[in-house]
Design a protein around this motif. Structure first.
Motif, PDB file in Angstrom:
ATOM      1  N   SER A 232       0.829  -1.203   0.000  1.00  0.00           N
ATOM      2  CA  SER A 232       0.000   0.000   0.000  1.00  0.00           C
ATOM      3  C   SER A 232       0.864   1.253   0.000  1.00  0.00           C
ATOM      4  O   SER A 232       0.395   2.339  -0.319  1.00  0.00           O
ATOM      5  N   ASN A 235       1.849   1.463  -4.056  1.00  0.00           N
ATOM      6  CA  ASN A 235       0.799   1.181  -5.048  1.00  0.00           C
ATOM      7  C   ASN A 235       1.192   0.078  -6.028  1.00  0.00           C
ATOM      8  O   ASN A 235       1.151   0.251  -7.248  1.00  0.00           O
ATOM      9  N   ARG A 255      -4.463   2.876  -6.098  1.00  0.00           N
ATOM     10  CA  ARG A 255      -3.928   3.546  -4.913  1.00  0.00           C
ATOM     11  C   ARG A 255      -4.188   2.751  -3.634  1.00  0.00           C
ATOM     12  O   ARG A 255      -5.293   2.347  -3.355  1.00  0.00           O
ATOM     13  N   GLU A 256      -3.126   2.510  -2.901  1.00  0.00           N
ATOM     14  CA  GLU A 256      -3.147   1.816  -1.610  1.00  0.00           C
ATOM     15  C   GLU A 256      -3.795   0.430  -1.689  1.00  0.00           C
ATOM     16  O   GLU A 256      -4.838   0.186  -1.081  1.00  0.00           O
ATOM     17  N   ASN A 273      -7.937  -2.039  -4.136  1.00  0.00           N
ATOM     18  CA  ASN A 273      -7.274  -0.769  -3.856  1.00  0.00           C
ATOM     19  C   ASN A 273      -8.154   0.117  -2.978  1.00  0.00           C
ATOM     20  O   ASN A 273      -9.234   0.550  -3.397  1.00  0.00           O
TER      21      ASN A 273
END
Length: 315
Positions: A232, A235, A255-256, A273
């Protein structure tokens, strides 16, 4: 499967001595769970989605909610909401899908529910901090990460009670997997960004894999050769050779990413994500993202949005 090498095997006797009395023998729904009014480790958030073996039912949790949701996948509708949780963390199916287990870090319990009528069948106390869970291939053993005690609790699923504790970890959270042959347990350490490999027979850490960034969920291929880990912090999903511990590939995703789940045939990898509410579908053969699935608007409920993502992923 693994090369023989010198590793630091960490064992903390004092932690074992003081922690075991809090869990051994507490395995009945008749006993009260250690409920904490203010919650426990609520600053750590995660969600979970588990699908029954027959792909008829999906169960969704969000640690910020004190309930879990049960969805009928054939109809795509909510079937039941089960209340009474503190911080539900992870969900796994056992006994061929006849029951499911929910870990709760605030209550410090593992709860067993019947899939037939969604009633509570049993409860095992493992101590506040209970997080990720994994079942052995023979279905007899449950391994429970405890991020607060830096340990993994071993639960006998037939007797429904804790039988041992493995120590030496650093904030093990969601990520934990058992190899397909049952010989090794892969445990993520959020602190230090590493994966500890535990020998299931000796219950000792035999090796550690490093090089991750805010590591979250993991998966292991059926042949045990490759570990996929969600970073995370950068990415991406790392593809790791479990034989030498080297990262052999890095897959850029949304993202994350918190999840890294393989399909049953090991052909697809799903990265969930958190920050952009998407799931990336990755072709394992060439590590290409072949599809990105959106999770709905921001106004939709956190749990129901996650369930919709899972349903759309399957159908």
């Amino acid at each position: 499967m693994f090369k023989k090498r010198k590793v630091k095997s960490i064992w903390i006797p004092l932690l074992f001595v003081f922690f075991i009395p809090n869990v051994i023998g507490a395995s009945s729904i008749k006993s009260k769970s250690p409920e904490l009014a203010t919650g426990f480790d609520t600053h750590i958030t995660n969600n979970s989605l588990a699908v029954s073996p027959d792909e008829q039912i999906a169960i969704v949790s969000d640690s910020r909610e004190q309930s879990i949701l049960v969805y009928d996948l054939t109809k795509g509708k909510l079937r039941k909401k089960i209340d009474g949780f503190g911080s539900p963390r992870n969900i796994v199916f056992i006994d061929g899908g006849s029951e499911f287990i929910v870990s709760d870090s605030t209550l410090g319990t593992i709860r067993f529910y019947s899939l037939k009528n969604f009633t509570l069948k049993d409860e095992v106390v493992v101590g506040p901090g209970a997080f990720g869970t994994a079942v052995s291939p023979d279905g007899k053993t449950l391994y429970v990460n405890n991020q607060a005690h830096n340990s993994v609790t071993i639960v006998d699923l037939e007797k429904r009670k804790p039988i041992d504790v493995i120590t030496g970890f650093a904030q093990p959270r969601q990520g934990i997997k058992v190899s397909s042959d049952g010989k090794y347990i892969f445990v993520t350490n959020f602190q230090g960004d590493k994966v500890s490999i535990v020998d299931a027979a000796t219950k000792k850490i035999i090796r550690e894999i490093t090089g991750f960034s805010s590591i979250r969920g993991i998966s292991i291929t059926a042949d045990g050769g490759t570990l996929y880990a969600a970073n995370s912090g950068r990415n991406s999903i790392s593809a790791v050779d479990t034989l030498d511990g080297n990262i052999k590939g890095e897959i850029k995703v949304g993202r994350e990413p918190y999840g890294a789940a393989l399909s049953p045939d090991d052909k697809l990898l799903f990265a969930s994500n958190k920050a952009d509410h998407t799931i990336d579908v990755i072709n394992v053969a060439d590590h290409r993202v072949v599809k990105t699935i959106g999770g709905g608007s921001k106004n939709q409920g956190k749990q129901s949005s996650l369930a919709r993502m899972g349903i759309r992923l399957m159908y």
